[in-house]
Structure formats: structure tokens, C-alpha cells
Design a protein around this motif. Structure first.
Motif, mmCIF file in Angstrom:
data_model
loop_
_atom_site.group_PDB
_atom_site.id
_atom_site.type_symbol
_atom_site.label_atom_id
_atom_site.label_comp_id
_atom_site.label_asym_id
_atom_site.label_seq_id
_atom_site.Cartn_x
_atom_site.Cartn_y
_atom_site.Cartn_z
ATOM 1 N N ALA A 168 24.754 -36.104 21.258
ATOM 2 C CA ALA A 168 23.430 -36.592 20.849
ATOM 3 C C ALA A 168 23.352 -36.702 19.332
ATOM 4 N N PRO A 169 23.080 -37.898 18.784
ATOM 5 C CA PRO A 169 22.935 -38.047 17.336
ATOM 6 C C PRO A 169 21.817 -37.153 16.798
ATOM 7 N N PHE A 223 13.665 -25.460 31.240
ATOM 8 C CA PHE A 223 14.531 -25.386 30.062
ATOM 9 C C PHE A 223 15.997 -25.305 30.462
ATOM 10 N N MET A 224 16.315 -24.415 31.405
ATOM 11 C CA MET A 224 17.703 -24.240 31.814
ATOM 12 C C MET A 224 18.264 -25.521 32.427
ATOM 13 N N ALA A 225 17.463 -26.181 33.238
ATOM 14 C CA ALA A 225 17.922 -27.423 33.863
ATOM 15 C C ALA A 225 18.194 -28.495 32.812
ATOM 16 N N ASN A 226 17.290 -28.642 31.853
ATOM 17 C CA ASN A 226 17.467 -29.663 30.817
ATOM 18 C C ASN A 226 18.656 -29.349 29.914
ATOM 19 N N ARG A 227 18.861 -28.076 29.617
ATOM 20 C CA ARG A 227 19.994 -27.720 28.765
ATOM 21 C C ARG A 227 21.312 -27.989 29.491
ATOM 22 N N GLU A 228 21.369 -27.608 30.757
ATOM 23 C CA GLU A 228 22.601 -27.812 31.526
ATOM 24 C C GLU A 228 22.915 -29.301 31.700
ATOM 25 N N GLU A 229 21.871 -30.116 31.798
ATOM 26 C CA GLU A 229 22.073 -31.555 31.996
ATOM 27 C C GLU A 229 22.242 -32.311 30.687
ATOM 28 N N GLY A 230 22.148 -31.606 29.546
ATOM 29 C CA GLY A 230 22.340 -32.243 28.249
ATOM 30 C C GLY A 230 21.151 -33.032 27.754
ATOM 31 N N HIS A 231 19.948 -32.700 28.242
ATOM 32 C CA HIS A 231 18.742 -33.410 27.808
ATOM 33 C C HIS A 231 18.131 -32.715 26.599
ATOM 34 N N TYR A 232 18.849 -32.699 25.503
ATOM 35 C CA TYR A 232 18.387 -32.039 24.278
ATOM 36 C C TYR A 232 19.313 -32.440 23.127
ATOM 37 N N ALA A 282 27.042 -27.780 25.936
ATOM 38 C CA ALA A 282 27.215 -28.560 24.711
ATOM 39 C C ALA A 282 27.753 -29.969 24.991
ATOM 40 N N GLN A 283 28.091 -30.236 26.254
ATOM 41 C CA GLN A 283 28.728 -31.511 26.613
ATOM 42 C C GLN A 283 30.030 -31.697 25.815
ATOM 43 N N TYR A 284 30.652 -30.554 25.505
ATOM 44 C CA TYR A 284 31.865 -30.531 24.678
ATOM 45 C C TYR A 284 33.098 -30.638 25.565
ATOM 46 N N HIS A 285 33.984 -31.535 25.221
ATOM 47 C CA HIS A 285 35.225 -31.664 25.979
ATOM 48 C C HIS A 285 36.369 -31.902 25.001
ATOM 49 N N SER A 286 37.262 -30.927 24.959
ATOM 50 C CA SER A 286 38.424 -31.028 24.081
ATOM 51 C C SER A 286 39.665 -30.712 24.902
#
Length: 532
Positions: free
Chosen positions: A298-299, A420-429, A457-461
Motif C-alpha cells: 500500500a503506497p 480490526f483483525m479481519a481488515n488487518r489480516e486481509e491487508g485493508h490498511y 504485512a502482505q510481505y513475500h520474500s
């Protein structure tokens, strides 16, 4: 003024007497074998495979039990399993289930219940939050990622009382894992009769722990009674528990001080000194980190230079000293102190040192390198947090810092915890409050948080995943330790997290309650609790 001071001292004296006596509520005498705990949030689910918060884990610890149970030193002891053997190579564990282990409805707890529960948690169709906790099993990750079948997973009930577990690699912490809620047994007939709702209602939540949940008034109260069929019922001294629910720290403290509850966690900072004088304020150790997590897709936080800049301007010590208190310490890395490096015998955090610092000038330079300046201002930023006085105060402090030091436009958004937990897990922030308490006493439990693409974090490395794969599979303790230090450094090179403080567990308890203990992993165990 003098008369007012006398009056205030008189009121405090009356309050102290009431708190010490503490045996009535609205004129009702509280039975000597009943305990009231003010729970800090409504559970979203009590499905051990899917629950993800400490309050949920605490409820589950009361109504379920795994092969082992942690004692007051956080060491695993026999629970549903009365004994076990371990192969010489550390890969095969054979557990013997107690002959007198029963569910709260009288049916026997069997090895098949464990096999079903563990494979269900790994089943990709179930999409369990805690599936990763079972990746230590042979083919656990392969089954969860649809590269192997359920029959290939390393857990097998040989008969009703024998469970054979095969690991992917030696894991010295595995016995501790079997006390974790993802490893609790669940009954196939209960789950499959109501797959979506069985863990959200008291009448369908059949457990095998020291207590039975008999009432769940959502967002209001949980009620328990002693499970007389529990194998160790003789050591359960309470007959009942009543747990009022509130996300408000102030409300929970009012419940305790008003006599409607006996114990609560995280009292408001403003009250801690007063509560200490009354002898009610306690602090338990905790293996945890409070942090902000960036959504790296997310920018403007899709740029690691921006993420690092936003982290560098945070003066963690000031936030801890002026807002947080409670024995917490500023966090300059992700893995907290208190975890021993098995190769050296030293504290893992002390060896690793700080991985981020406070440097406003460097932060501003990084923003320029990222292309932001007078001709290209930062896009608006919103901090997401769940409703809580402390979370709000920290968010307001961070908001002010980012606006004053970086010229960012920062808004705050609070949500009820379930949303909050649902939105964070789905990356809506863009950036969100988070915390992580260790699932077991090893640095890996923190580093695994970012080891796949499903993290908040929607992080993938690929590099990070490969590094953690080596951590999981090596049997060389020295190599494993070095790899974990490299992994932690990598998530800071990529600036995925903004640590704020290392946690403790401040709580308030009336002196009529004893026999409970707080685990450093964040849960409170009431199995041996009693009212004096």
C-alpha cells in the motif's frame, strides 16, 4: 483545601477496605469457590485452529487441554498424554493418552481426536490461522500448501491411546508446542455437525479442560463451571467462573474496584501508581513485542525507504516513559529479550543487538531518496488500531511525530477488535497496530510471523522464506542461531515492522484470589486458582 484533603484520604481509606474485603457485588455474597475475570475482548472464535488473540487463547486454556500443559515455569508437563518417548534422532514422538481422559460430555478423549484436529488445522480448505504452527510435522506444510495428502502428514493414531508423531526435523521445543491451542484436540462429530458455528456457542463447545463453558452472552459475559470429568479435577478448586467482557481498560478496572470482578489485565497507566499503593497492581513477565506493521503493498509503504524513514523518527523511549509504563522497555528489534540462544547460552536479543534506531535526519534523507519533497508530498496516511485507550494514546503520539517530523498528513481509524483483525489480516490498511506474544519459548516463533505470503504485512520474500526453511531444517544449533539472526536482520533491512516496545503483563488482582499464574506467553491459567 485542608478539609478537602482529609475527605479525599477518607474516601481512599474506604475504597481500600472495600477492595480488601471484596466479597460482595450488589449485595450478593460471592461464593468462596467462584472467580470473576474481566476479559479484555469478545472472542471471535474459540476454534483452536482458527483463534488468533490472547483473550481467545485464555478462554481456550480453561476449556481445552493438549497433550501437555505448561506449568508456572512455562515448562511442559503431562496433560492429556500421561507419558511419551522420543526416538534417538529426535524425529518420532510416541504419546500415551490417559485412559481416564474424557470430554466434558463424558465421551473418551482418544488419539484419533488429536489426529483429526491436527490434520483439520492443516487442511487448506479450512484456512486455519494457526496452520503454520503445525509445519513442524512431517509434510505438515506440504499438505497445507496442497503438495501432499492428509495421509502423508506425520501424525497417526495407532489405537485409542497411542499417538505417533513424526517431525520434519528435530525441534527441541516441540513438547512446548503441544501445549499450544493449535494442538488441542477437537471432536469430529461436534465440528462437522456445525462447521461454521460450533466454536461460537456455549452449548456446542465441548471441551476436555478443567472448566466447561456454560453461557456465552456475546460481547457481555462468559460463564464456566468446573468440569467434573476432567482427568485432574481433584486439583481444580473453583466451582465456577464469571467473566464479564469489555475492551475498555477503565471499565474493566471499575469492575474490579467496584467488586464485580477479581482480576483484570492492563489497567490504565494513569491508575497504576495509585493501584500500586493499594497493593493491587502487579507485573508479570511476557515474551512479546508491540509494534506497527506496514502493508508493503500500500503506497507510500510499498517503498522500503519510506517504511524505514517512518520508523527512524519514532522515539521509542519517550513513548514508553510518557505513555506506556508498566515495566515495558523500548524495542529496537523484533525478537524480545528473555529467549536463550541454545548454541551459546546467551540471551538472543543481547547477542543480536539493536536493529533500528532514532535518527530524524537520516529519516528525512531517506524520504528525499524515495522521491518525496516539496514538489511531491507524501500521500495521506491512516493508522489503523483496535479500540483501546493505550492503543489510541500511542497512535496519537505516532501521528504527531509523523506530522511534525516528516510533514505527513496522518489520520487515525479505530475499529472493534473483530473487525480490526479481519481488515488487518486481509491487508485493508496502510499501517496498523500489532503485537506478537511467543507461542513457545524460541526466537523462531517471532521470525515465522513473516515467513510466508499470508502474513499481515502482505510481505513475500523468497530469500526470507528460504532462510527460514533452513532454520526449520538444520540440526546444528550454532548454524540455526546464526540463520535466525540473519532472518531478523532481513526484515529490518526490508523495514517490514516498526517495533515500539517489549511487553510485560501488568494486571490488577484482589488479595482474595490466589493459585493462578500468568505464562510469559501471555495466557492466564486458572486451573489451580481459588478464592481465599
Amino acid at each position: 483545601m485542608k478539609r478537602l484533603g482529609i475527605f479525599v484520604r477518607f474516601l481512599l481509606a474506604i475504597l481500600t477496605i472495600a477492595l480488601v474485603a471484596g466479597c460482595t457485588r450488589s449485595g450478593e455474597t460471592i461464593p468462596p469457590n467462584t472467580l470473576r475475570y474481566a476479559l479484555e475482548q469478545e472472542p471471535s472464535t474459540l476454534d483452536p485452529a482458527k483463534s488468533s488473540t490472547l483473550p481467545e487463547s485464555t478462554v481456550e486454556l480453561a476449556v481445552f487441554e493438549g497433550l501437555t500443559r505448561l506449568n508456572d515455569k512455562d515448562m511442559p508437563e503431562p496433560a492429556m498424554a500421561e507419558s511419551w518417548t522420543i526416538s534417538a534422532d529426535g524425529l518420532v514422538y510416541t504419546f500415551k493418552i490417559r485412559a481416564n481422559a474424557q470430554w466434558s460430555d463424558g465421551k473418551p478423549v482418544t488419539a484419533q481426536d488429536f489426529e483429526y484436529a491436527w490434520k483439520r488445522a492443516l487442511n487448506p480448505a479450512v484456512a486455519a490461522n494457526n496452520a503454520y504452527m503445525l509445519y513442524v510435522l512431517k509434510n505438515g506444510e506440504a499438505y497445507n500448501t496442497e503438495k501432499a495428502s492428509a495421509d502423508e502428514v506425520g501424525v497417526k493414531a495407532i489405537d485409542d491411546h497411542t499417538l505417533v508423531v513424526t517431525l520434519a526435523a528435530p525441534a527441541p521445543y516441540f513438547l512446548g508446542l503441544t501445549a499450544f491451542h493449535a494442538y488441542y484436540p477437537v471432536r469430529a462429530d461436534i465440528v462437522e455437525a456445525a462447521p461454521d458455528t460450533w466454536a461460537t456457542k456455549a452449548d456446542t463447545l465441548i471441551g476436555n479442560g478443567p472448566f466447561k463453558l456454560v453461557k456465552w452472552q456475546h460481547s457481555a459475559e462468559l460463564q464456566f463451571v468446573k468440569n467434573e470429568r476432567y482427568w485432574d479435577a481433584a486439583k481444580v478448586r473453583l466451582k465456577a467462573m464469571e467473566w464479564p467482557i469489555s475492551e475498555s481498560q477503565s471499565t474493566r478496572l471499575t469492575l474490579v474496584e467496584g467488586g464485580a470482578a477479581d482480576i483484570m489485565v492492563e489497567p490504565p497507566v494513569a491508575d497504576q501508581a495509585r493501584l500500586s499503593e493499594l497493593g493491587l497492581f502487579k507485573v508479570a513477565p511476557s515474551l512479546g513485542t508491540y509494534y506497527y506493521v506496514f502493508n508493503v503493498t500500500a503506497p507510500p509503504f510499498d517503498n522500503p525507504l519510506v517504511r524505514k524513514a517512518f520508523s527512524l523518527v519514532i522515539d521509542r523511549k519517550v513513548i514508553v516513559d510518557t505513555i506506556v509504563h508498566g515495566g515495558k522497555t523500548p524495542a529496537y528489534a523484533f525478537v524480545p529479550p528473555g529467549l536463550t540462544d541454545e548454541a551459546t547460552g546467551q540471551d538472543f536479543r543481547k547477542e543480536g543487538g539493536p536493529l533500528v534506531d532514532y535518527n530524524v535526519a537520516e529519516a528525512k534523507r531517506l524520504l528525499q531518496d524515495a522521491g518525496y519533497g516539496p514538489n511531491k508530498p507524501l500521500p495521506p496516511v491512516t493508522i489503523l488500531y483496535n479500540t483501546n485507550e493505550m492503543h489510541k494514546a500511542i497512535a496519537e503520539a505516532v501521528q504527531a511525530i509523523w506530522q511534525n517530523e516528516l510533514g505527513a498528513t496522518v489520520a487515525l481509524q479505530n475499529q472493534e477488535t473483530k473487525v480490526f483483525m479481519a481488515n488487518r489480516e486481509e491487508g485493508h490498511y496502510q499501517v496498523a497496530r500489532a503485537s506478537w506474544i511467543g507461542d513457545y519459548a524460541d526466537p523462531q516463533t517471532f521470525l515465522d510471523v513473516f515467513s510466508d505470503e499470508a502474513n499481515d504485512a502482505q510481505y513475500h520474500s523468497e530469500d526470507y522464506n528460504a532462510l527460514m526453511e533452513r532454520v526449520h531444517n538444520t540440526t546444528d544449533l550454532k548454524v540455526r542461531s546464526q540463520l535466525m539472526h540473519e532472518a531478523e536482520a532481513m526484515i529490518f533491512d526490508d523495514s517490514v515492522v516498526l517495533p515500539i516496545y517489549f511487553t510485560t503483563t501488568p494486571y490488577v488482582v484482589r488479595d482474595t484470589i490466589d493459585g493462578f499464574f500468568w505464562s510469559s506467553l501471555g495466557t492466564i491459567d486458572f486451573k489451580g486458582a481459588y478464592r481465599k
